[in-house]
Motif scaffolding. Sequence first.
Motif, PDB file in Angstrom:
ATOM      1  N   LYS A 150       5.232   1.998  -4.530  1.00 35.01           N
ATOM      2  CA  LYS A 150       5.292   0.578  -4.180  1.00 35.01           C
ATOM      3  C   LYS A 150       6.711   0.271  -3.676  1.00 35.01           C
ATOM      4  O   LYS A 150       7.696   0.803  -4.199  1.00 35.01           O
ATOM      5  N   ALA A 151       6.783  -0.613  -2.688  1.00 37.24           N
ATOM      6  CA  ALA A 151       8.095  -0.985  -2.159  1.00 37.24           C
ATOM      7  C   ALA A 151       8.852  -1.817  -3.187  1.00 37.24           C
ATOM      8  O   ALA A 151       8.274  -2.663  -3.876  1.00 37.24           O
ATOM      9  N   ASN A 152      10.134  -1.573  -3.260  1.00 37.04           N
ATOM     10  CA  ASN A 152      10.956  -2.223  -4.253  1.00 37.04           C
ATOM     11  C   ASN A 152      12.298  -2.602  -3.619  1.00 37.04           C
ATOM     12  O   ASN A 152      12.933  -1.750  -3.000  1.00 37.04           O
ATOM     13  N   VAL A 153      12.702  -3.854  -3.737  1.00 39.08           N
ATOM     14  CA  VAL A 153      13.995  -4.258  -3.180  1.00 39.08           C
ATOM     15  C   VAL A 153      15.094  -3.790  -4.129  1.00 39.08           C
ATOM     16  O   VAL A 153      15.185  -4.279  -5.253  1.00 39.08           O
ATOM     17  N   VAL A 154      15.892  -2.827  -3.688  1.00 43.27           N
ATOM     18  CA  VAL A 154      16.908  -2.272  -4.576  1.00 43.27           C
ATOM     19  C   VAL A 154      18.299  -2.813  -4.278  1.00 43.27           C
ATOM     20  O   VAL A 154      19.219  -2.650  -5.076  1.00 43.27           O
ATOM     21  N   VAL A 193       0.826  -1.207   0.000  1.00 50.42           N
ATOM     22  CA  VAL A 193       0.000   0.000   0.000  1.00 50.42           C
ATOM     23  C   VAL A 193       0.866   1.265   0.000  1.00 50.42           C
ATOM     24  O   VAL A 193       0.348   2.370   0.105  1.00 50.42           O
ATOM     25  N   GLY A 194       2.190   1.073  -0.083  1.00 54.76           N
ATOM     26  CA  GLY A 194       3.079   2.232  -0.204  1.00 54.76           C
ATOM     27  C   GLY A 194       3.210   3.080   1.045  1.00 54.76           C
ATOM     28  O   GLY A 194       3.467   4.272   0.974  1.00 54.76           O
ATOM     29  N   CYS A 195       3.074   2.473   2.236  1.00 58.26           N
ATOM     30  CA  CYS A 195       3.139   3.259   3.470  1.00 58.26           C
ATOM     31  C   CYS A 195       4.573   3.617   3.851  1.00 58.26           C
ATOM     32  O   CYS A 195       4.798   4.481   4.687  1.00 58.26           O
ATOM     33  N   ALA A 196       5.533   2.905   3.262  1.00 53.71           N
ATOM     34  CA  ALA A 196       6.963   3.188   3.467  1.00 53.71           C
ATOM     35  C   ALA A 196       7.486   2.810   4.851  1.00 53.71           C
ATOM     36  O   ALA A 196       8.586   3.197   5.212  1.00 53.71           O
ATOM     37  N   MET A 197       6.729   2.077   5.635  1.00 51.17           N
ATOM     38  CA  MET A 197       7.254   1.640   6.926  1.00 51.17           C
ATOM     39  C   MET A 197       8.516   0.795   6.729  1.00 51.17           C
ATOM     40  O   MET A 197       9.489   0.906   7.472  1.00 51.17           O
ATOM     41  N   CYS A 198       8.507  -0.089   5.732  1.00 52.06           N
ATOM     42  CA  CYS A 198       9.669  -0.951   5.474  1.00 52.06           C
ATOM     43  C   CYS A 198      10.913  -0.123   5.156  1.00 52.06           C
ATOM     44  O   CYS A 198      12.014  -0.434   5.599  1.00 52.06           O
ATOM     45  N   VAL A 199      10.685   0.972   4.388  1.00 51.92           N
ATOM     46  CA  VAL A 199      11.810   1.847   4.044  1.00 51.92           C
ATOM     47  C   VAL A 199      12.370   2.469   5.320  1.00 51.92           C
ATOM     48  O   VAL A 199      13.581   2.578   5.493  1.00 51.92           O
ATOM     49  N   GLN A 256      19.019   0.155   4.139  1.00 62.58           N
ATOM     50  CA  GLN A 256      18.434   0.826   2.960  1.00 62.58           C
ATOM     51  C   GLN A 256      18.278  -0.118   1.767  1.00 62.58           C
ATOM     52  O   GLN A 256      18.645   0.185   0.648  1.00 62.58           O
ATOM     53  N   VAL A 257      17.728  -1.283   2.055  1.00 57.92           N
ATOM     54  CA  VAL A 257      17.564  -2.315   1.033  1.00 57.92           C
ATOM     55  C   VAL A 257      16.323  -2.021   0.175  1.00 57.92           C
ATOM     56  O   VAL A 257      16.260  -2.396  -0.981  1.00 57.92           O
ATOM     57  N   ILE A 258      15.332  -1.331   0.789  1.00 61.32           N
ATOM     58  CA  ILE A 258      14.062  -1.106   0.093  1.00 61.32           C
ATOM     59  C   ILE A 258      13.870   0.378  -0.207  1.00 61.32           C
ATOM     60  O   ILE A 258      14.234   1.233   0.607  1.00 61.32           O
ATOM     61  N   GLN A 259      13.329   0.660  -1.399  1.00 54.34           N
ATOM     62  CA  GLN A 259      12.940   2.031  -1.735  1.00 54.34           C
ATOM     63  C   GLN A 259      11.541   2.020  -2.328  1.00 54.34           C
ATOM     64  O   GLN A 259      11.096   0.980  -2.813  1.00 54.34           O
TER      65      GLN A 259
END
Lengths: 93, 392
Positions: free
Chosen positions: A41-45, A21-27, A33-36
């Motif tokens: 949408k969360a993306n594993v970078v 849902v794009g809340c960015a809690m994971c970021v 800083q694995v996720i952006q």
Amino acid sequence: MKSFRYIEGVASITVDRQKCVGCAMCVNVCPHQVIQLHDKKANVVDRDGCMECGACATNCPVEAISLTPGVGCASLIINRCLKKRNINTTGCC
Amino acid sequence: MAEVAASEDNKEFAPGTIIELADLDEPVDDEVCCGGAPAPKSNPFEKPGYKLQPYVRAIIKDKHVDVALVKTELDRSDHWGALSTRLGFNRNDYKVAPGLYGVGKPDADSEVLVTANYKLTFDIVRKELGGLNCWLLVLDTCGINVWCAAGKGTFATSELVERLQTTRLAEKVNHRRLIVPQLGAVGVASHTVRLQSGFRVIYGPVRATDIRAFLQNNLQVTEKMRSVSFTLRERFILIPVEINNFSRKIWWIFPVLFLLSGISTSIFSLEAAWQRGFAISIAVLSGGLLGTVVAPLLLPWIPGRSFSLKGTITGIIFGVIGVQILTMLSILEMFSVILITTAISSYLCMNFTGSTPYTSPSGVEKEMKLAIPLQAIAVLIGAVLWLISPFV
């Protein structure tokens, strides 16, 4: 932590972009800083930077992130093996 | 009588009053000079069976439970405690009572910082809060730091929610914000905390040194505040404990090594036991120091990704140099020493994965599957070479 890199191609993290849902809690919680967020949408970078601590999955309100979380500790894994074989051990880390 | 007087003293303070403990100190007038000056009289907050901790600066009276306000300077006992904990003594029982503390003169609008009840953590946090007014909610993590406790499941959603209830925090503050250290996120599910307690979790910086900047920056973290580091200094302070863990497990091996080294063509030779026992003990000790001190310190500069490989490289280099110094060794003994030193160094360096902030369990498992059999074979061959060398 770009100066410290561990074994590549093993991290188990995946993001379900349908659920995200794009809340960015994971970021916010990732210590490496694995996720952006891309297009909300969360993306594993940086998959190889992931230490599988599980902070992102724990804090995802819609369970969009799956990984096998754990502590990357050799003596912990050894102790678990010994315990399975009923060998007494003292604590680990 | 004293207790009655104390409780009467207590009643004089209205809820919300801050009582500075230093103001309560009454020097005792003592004309009899034997044994030096007596300690000050006990104050009303000292209760039978409880100890008023030296880090408590003042008390805020409350209808239900008084709140201790803590000092933001560390004293000698804090430094001694930190040192002995770092060295590995009393490390597993160095904690403060969980619950609500305050810093400065906190009021209903002050922020609430959440932390662990490992005293080392507690001290590092309060040391950074000089001049600030805030609440400090200390969770019962069984004396473990935030990150390890989050991984072990004691710095957890359930503990946080329970602690909010037992401390009645909601009655003390007007807002519903909690600042949780980012590394606690492994154990705390922010959406569940909100659902169960009404409090919103805001993840703060990784390091306590950034708390002040974070508070002044409208609770915004910078990328630097969010990133973990593993500097030479951060690795260095881990070393005493690594050595301690290793030496605790290994001390019994040395008498065995001396005994086995004495086996010779004349069945048992005391001279061989002494000389060869000395050499192999040095080899084992060196392997220990290489794996717990040298490889961890040189970590980023040793080639390879896997820790067992880093330990192996360190072991071979120093093993080869070492056998040049121990000149009395035969060729077989030299190989044996290098193999054993390297295997121990590799094994212990592999165990250092548990102390780093970047190794994944999948990665550790992968390297262990390859490394442990190789380490075992190296020790076995090393031991056989050592035992047969007097007969060749």
